[in-house]
Design an enzyme around this catalytic site. Structure first.
Site, mmCIF file in Angstrom:
data_model
loop_
_atom_site.group_PDB
_atom_site.id
_atom_site.type_symbol
_atom_site.label_atom_id
_atom_site.label_comp_id
_atom_site.label_asym_id
_atom_site.label_seq_id
_atom_site.Cartn_x
_atom_site.Cartn_y
_atom_site.Cartn_z
ATOM 1 N N TRP A 1 4.350 -44.940 -6.803
ATOM 2 C CA TRP A 1 4.912 -45.608 -7.964
ATOM 3 C C TRP A 1 5.219 -44.603 -9.078
ATOM 4 C CZ3 TRP A 1 5.873 -50.239 -6.236
ATOM 5 C CH2 TRP A 1 4.959 -50.927 -5.433
ATOM 6 N N HIS A 6 1.694 -47.202 -11.748
ATOM 7 C CA HIS A 6 0.315 -46.693 -11.705
ATOM 8 C C HIS A 6 -0.504 -47.175 -12.896
ATOM 9 C CE1 HIS A 6 0.347 -44.172 -8.187
ATOM 10 N NE2 HIS A 6 1.518 -43.681 -8.525
ATOM 11 N N ASP A 45 -0.045 -37.290 -10.291
ATOM 12 C CA ASP A 45 1.375 -36.922 -10.240
ATOM 13 C C ASP A 45 1.674 -35.727 -11.149
ATOM 14 O OD1 ASP A 45 2.423 -38.649 -8.353
ATOM 15 O OD2 ASP A 45 2.781 -40.251 -9.804
ATOM 16 N N ARG A 48 0.714 -32.510 -9.102
ATOM 17 C CA ARG A 48 1.122 -32.259 -7.713
ATOM 18 C C ARG A 48 2.209 -31.210 -7.562
ATOM 19 N NH1 ARG A 48 5.423 -35.960 -5.665
ATOM 20 N NH2 ARG A 48 4.731 -35.447 -3.572
ATOM 21 N N HIS A 60 -0.249 -38.315 -1.389
ATOM 22 C CA HIS A 60 0.229 -39.548 -2.022
ATOM 23 C C HIS A 60 0.811 -40.561 -1.032
ATOM 24 C CE1 HIS A 60 0.212 -37.784 -6.242
ATOM 25 N NE2 HIS A 60 -0.019 -36.741 -5.456
ATOM 26 N N HIS A 122 -5.353 -43.281 -8.588
ATOM 27 C CA HIS A 122 -3.935 -43.080 -8.308
ATOM 28 C C HIS A 122 -3.560 -43.480 -6.876
ATOM 29 C CE1 HIS A 122 -0.018 -41.134 -9.034
ATOM 30 N NE2 HIS A 122 -0.073 -40.815 -7.748
ATOM 31 N N ASP A 126 -0.713 -45.797 -4.952
ATOM 32 C CA ASP A 126 0.364 -45.305 -4.076
ATOM 33 C C ASP A 126 0.368 -45.951 -2.691
ATOM 34 O OD1 ASP A 126 1.983 -43.691 -5.621
ATOM 35 O OD2 ASP A 126 0.876 -41.842 -5.187
ATOM 36 N N HIS A 132 5.624 -45.369 0.486
ATOM 37 C CA HIS A 132 4.563 -44.365 0.630
ATOM 38 C C HIS A 132 3.840 -44.547 1.959
ATOM 39 C CE1 HIS A 132 4.182 -42.250 -3.407
ATOM 40 N NE2 HIS A 132 5.290 -42.976 -3.490
ATOM 41 N N HIS A 155 13.747 -44.162 -2.609
ATOM 42 C CA HIS A 155 12.350 -44.036 -3.009
ATOM 43 C C HIS A 155 12.188 -44.325 -4.502
ATOM 44 C CE1 HIS A 155 8.203 -42.672 -2.244
ATOM 45 N NE2 HIS A 155 8.240 -42.407 -3.541
ATOM 46 N N ASP A 159 9.869 -46.954 -6.388
ATOM 47 C CA ASP A 159 8.835 -46.423 -7.289
ATOM 48 C C ASP A 159 8.986 -47.007 -8.691
ATOM 49 O OD1 ASP A 159 7.150 -44.736 -5.863
ATOM 50 O OD2 ASP A 159 8.096 -42.867 -6.533
HETATM 51 N N1 DCM Z 1 7.011 -39.128 -0.840
HETATM 52 C C1 DCM Z 1 6.680 -40.038 0.146
HETATM 53 N N2 DCM Z 1 6.778 -39.699 1.446
HETATM 54 C C2 DCM Z 1 7.200 -38.482 1.796
HETATM 55 C C3 DCM Z 1 7.555 -37.534 0.824
HETATM 56 C C4 DCM Z 1 7.447 -37.891 -0.498
HETATM 57 O O1 DCM Z 1 6.288 -41.156 -0.170
HETATM 58 N N3 DCM Z 1 7.260 -38.154 3.070
HETATM 59 C C5 DCM Z 1 6.923 -39.524 -2.249
HETATM 60 C C6 DCM Z 1 6.028 -38.721 -3.138
HETATM 61 C C7 DCM Z 1 6.710 -38.892 -4.463
HETATM 62 C C8 DCM Z 1 8.184 -38.944 -4.150
HETATM 63 O O2 DCM Z 1 8.227 -39.386 -2.778
HETATM 64 O O3 DCM Z 1 6.408 -40.159 -4.988
HETATM 65 C C9 DCM Z 1 8.894 -37.634 -4.330
HETATM 66 O O4 DCM Z 1 8.229 -36.703 -3.551
HETATM 67 P P1 DCM Z 1 8.627 -35.155 -3.570
HETATM 68 O O5 DCM Z 1 8.607 -34.768 -5.011
HETATM 69 O O6 DCM Z 1 7.528 -34.516 -2.762
HETATM 70 O O7 DCM Z 1 9.963 -35.105 -2.945
HETATM 71 ZN ZN ZN Z 2 1.680 -40.496 -6.445
HETATM 72 ZN ZN ZN Z 3 6.637 -42.499 -4.967
#
Ligand code: DCM
Ligand code: ZN
Ligand code: ZN
Ligand code: DCM
Length: 278
Positions: A1, A6, A45, A48, A60, A122, A126, A132, A155, A159
């Site tokens: 999210w 969150h 977040d 990360r 996440h 968190h 998620d 996710h 996504h 989110d």
């Molecule tokens: N994310 C996800 N699944 C993945 C990769 C990323 O759910 N395989 C999520 C994590 C973050 C968003 O997507 O909420 C962006 O991730 P990133 O910044 O790693 O691209």
């Molecule tokens: Zn997160």
């Molecule tokens: Zn996300």
């Protein structure tokens, strides 16, 4: 999210935890206000993408290698990466909050337990976001769609955009007051509104001694929405589609339910942790 989701999950949880749980986490997080959970809900977040926090970047989500929309499903052995996923992270950080044995001195120092609490707060959020719990296009990050005519990835729509539209909140609105109000609404729905019936089933079977099984139930529910609401006609069919109309109308109730569930479950989870400690 996004932050709004969150923070809302955290405010809902603070509305349902027992007084002993409030006292314990207010002490651990060194915040005596009603914002003690909300104030740390997005911390995971914020770290990360930092050098120090890189170890947690995959914590996440869990990448379910299923084939929506014909078959959805999450499998811990298949889908949780070697270096961790949201399910194993919930296991790890929950265990860091617990004493190794009743009254033992093996407890981690308070700053480590505070950090573990911030991860748990968190990640319970998620794991309730459908994307996710899906591998396709990195949780939908690689799927370009339209949102009121603007290009976004799928996504981000799940989110943030759907919740923001539902609340009439602009993208740049301050998340805390918006989340506080949304949490009050969802709390009322859980207490004696549309979620009062299902709420007991949400916490049924939650087991502090089997965190993986507990969190896999949560991930499985999230993942099921990939086939029914996120990619009902598959990943190709949604590319470049406008999602702020009919798609939004079907998605909004799912977002509400998942945020409400996550908040209510987080409260129950924190209560179980404090029950075990005291
Ligand atoms: N994310 C996800 N699944 C993945 C990769 C990323 O759910 N395989 C999520 C994590 C973050 C968003 O997507 O909420 C962006 O991730 P990133 O910044 O790693 O691209
Ligand atoms: Zn997160
Ligand atoms: Zn996300
Ligand atoms: N904290 C942490 N790791 C640290 C220092 C503090 O997890 N190295 C925790 C303790 C508090 C929260 O972060 O609960 C906020 O700390 P501060 O007020 O120091 O930002």
């Amino acid at each position: 999210w996004g932050s709004l989701g969150h923070i809302t999950v955290a405010y809902i949880a603070s509305n349902f935890v027992k007084p002993e749980t409030t006292a314990y986490f207010q002490g651990l997080l060194r915040n005596d206000t009603e914002h003690y959970l909300a104030g740390v809900a997005t911390w995971a977040d914020s770290i990360r993408y930092t050098k120090w926090g890189r170890f947690s970047r995959n914590f996440h989500f869990i990448d379910a290698k299923d084939t929506p929309p014909t078959a959805c499903g999450v499998d811990f052995a298949r889908d949780c990466k070697e270096d961790g996923c949201v399910v194993s992270s919930l296991q790890n950080y929950t265990s860091q909050l617990l004493p190794t044995s009743v009254g033992s001195e093996g407890d981690l120092p308070a700053w480590r337990r505070a950090q573990a609490a911030k991860f748990v707060i968190h990640f319970v959020g998620d794991v309730h976001q459908p994307l996710h719990a899906e591998n396709v296009a990195q949780g939908g990050n690689g799927i370009h769609v339209l949102w009121d005519g603007a290009e976004l990835n799928l996504h981000h729509v799940w989110d943030s955009s759907i919740a923001e539209k539902m609340l009439g909140a602009g993208r740049r609105v301050k998340p805390y007051p918006t989340a506080f109000a949304w949490a009050a609404n969802l709390t009322a729905q859980i207490r004696d509104g549309k979620y009062a019936g299902p709420r007991d089933s949400w916490t049924k079977g939650m087991d502090l001694d089997d965190v993986v099984a507990t969190a896999m139930v949560w991930a499985g529910e999230s993942n099921a929405y990939i086939c029914s609401h996120v990619l009902p006609e598959g990943p190709e069919a949604i590319v470049s589609q406008e999602l702020a109309g009919e798609y939004y109308e079907k998605a909004a109730p799912v977002i509400e339910l998942q945020v409400a569930k996550a908040g209510y479950r987080l409260a129950a989870w924190l209560d179980l942790i404090v029950d075990r400690i005291s």
